[in-house]
Motif scaffolding. Structure first.
Motif, short mmCIF file in Angstrom:
data_model
loop_
_atom_site.label_atom_id
_atom_site.label_comp_id
_atom_site.label_asym_id
_atom_site.label_seq_id
_atom_site.Cartn_x
_atom_site.Cartn_y
_atom_site.Cartn_z
N ASN A 1 12.79 -15.53 84.22
CA ASN A 1 12.87 -15.26 85.54
C ASN A 1 14.54 -15.84 86.04
O ASN A 1 14.91 -17.15 85.97
N PRO A 2 15.30 -14.74 86.49
CA PRO A 2 16.96 -15.32 86.77
C PRO A 2 16.74 -16.48 87.99
O PRO A 2 17.78 -17.23 87.86
N PHE A 3 15.78 -16.26 88.88
CA PHE A 3 15.70 -17.18 89.65
C PHE A 3 15.57 -18.64 89.60
O PHE A 3 16.12 -19.70 89.78
N LEU A 4 14.51 -18.72 88.36
CA LEU A 4 14.24 -20.28 87.69
C LEU A 4 15.49 -20.62 87.04
O LEU A 4 15.72 -21.78 87.05
N SER A 5 16.24 -19.75 86.35
CA SER A 5 17.44 -20.23 85.79
C SER A 5 18.27 -20.58 86.61
O SER A 5 19.20 -21.72 86.47
N ILE A 6 18.63 -20.10 87.56
CA ILE A 6 19.58 -20.52 88.88
C ILE A 6 19.16 -21.84 89.46
O ILE A 6 19.72 -22.87 89.39
N VAL B 1 9.47 -26.49 82.38
CA VAL B 1 8.39 -25.81 82.96
C VAL B 1 8.87 -24.49 83.71
O VAL B 1 8.54 -23.93 84.05
N HIS B 2 10.20 -24.52 84.15
CA HIS B 2 10.88 -23.47 85.09
C HIS B 2 11.37 -22.28 84.01
O HIS B 2 11.19 -21.06 84.18
N CYS B 3 12.47 -22.77 83.35
CA CYS B 3 13.00 -21.59 82.33
C CYS B 3 12.55 -21.72 80.92
O CYS B 3 13.06 -20.78 79.99
N GLY C 1 18.68 -28.91 87.72
CA GLY C 1 18.52 -29.59 86.49
C GLY C 1 17.27 -29.15 85.85
O GLY C 1 16.52 -28.65 86.61
N HIS C 2 16.89 -29.20 84.71
CA HIS C 2 15.80 -28.93 83.71
C HIS C 2 14.64 -29.95 84.30
O HIS C 2 14.81 -31.12 84.41
N HIS C 3 13.54 -29.82 84.03
CA HIS C 3 12.18 -30.43 84.51
C HIS C 3 11.40 -30.25 83.16
O HIS C 3 10.20 -29.48 83.16
N TYR C 4 11.77 -31.27 82.15
CA TYR C 4 11.16 -31.10 80.63
C TYR C 4 9.72 -31.71 80.70
O TYR C 4 9.55 -32.84 81.40
N VAL C 5 8.68 -31.21 79.91
CA VAL C 5 7.62 -31.97 79.63
C VAL C 5 7.39 -31.84 78.28
O VAL C 5 7.96 -31.13 77.61
N VAL C 6 6.68 -32.82 77.79
CA VAL C 6 6.60 -33.08 76.17
C VAL C 6 5.53 -31.74 75.82
O VAL C 6 4.49 -31.79 76.30
N SER C 7 5.90 -31.02 74.68
CA SER C 7 5.18 -29.62 74.42
C SER C 7 4.72 -30.13 72.84
O SER C 7 3.65 -29.72 72.61
N LYS C 8 5.12 -31.21 72.25
CA LYS C 8 4.72 -31.37 71.00
C LYS C 8 5.18 -32.85 70.68
O LYS C 8 6.46 -33.03 70.58
N LYS C 9 4.29 -33.57 70.09
CA LYS C 9 4.68 -35.17 69.64
C LYS C 9 4.72 -34.93 68.08
O LYS C 9 3.78 -34.87 67.47
#
Length: 84
Positions: A10-15, A40-42, A21-29
């Motif tokens: 979604n271009p809005f979420l990239s903006i 979670v956004h882009c 800044g990015h909102h990172y969550v752990v996807s794999k340990k």
């Protein structure tokens, strides 16, 4: 060979990510110290490198992480068996 689909961005979420800044969550340990993260956004994926910094999750890094994860699990199960 696997067929993979890339999520539509979604271009809005990239903006949003470029502004706040990015909102990172752990996807794999992968191991105790190495993890893979996803915004979670882009949906941008990153991983921790040797120095502990975040770097882009390229196909080469994914392969390295999967090999490292296999070695880590084999070693961990061997240590647990020897203790028991």
């Amino acid at each position: 060979m696997k067929n993979t689909t890339t999520p539509k961005k979604n271009p809005f979420l990239s903006i949003f990510c470029s502004l706040f800044g990015h909102h990172y969550v752990v996807s794999k340990k992968v191991t105790e110290h190495i993890k893979e993260y996803k915004c979670v956004h882009c949906q941008k994926q990153v991983t921790t490198d040797v120095g502990g910094q975040l770097s882009a999750l390229t196909p080469q890094m994914q392969e390295i992480n999967s090999t490292l994860e296999d070695m880590y699990h084999k070693r961990h199960t061997r240590i647990v068996r020897s203790v028991a």
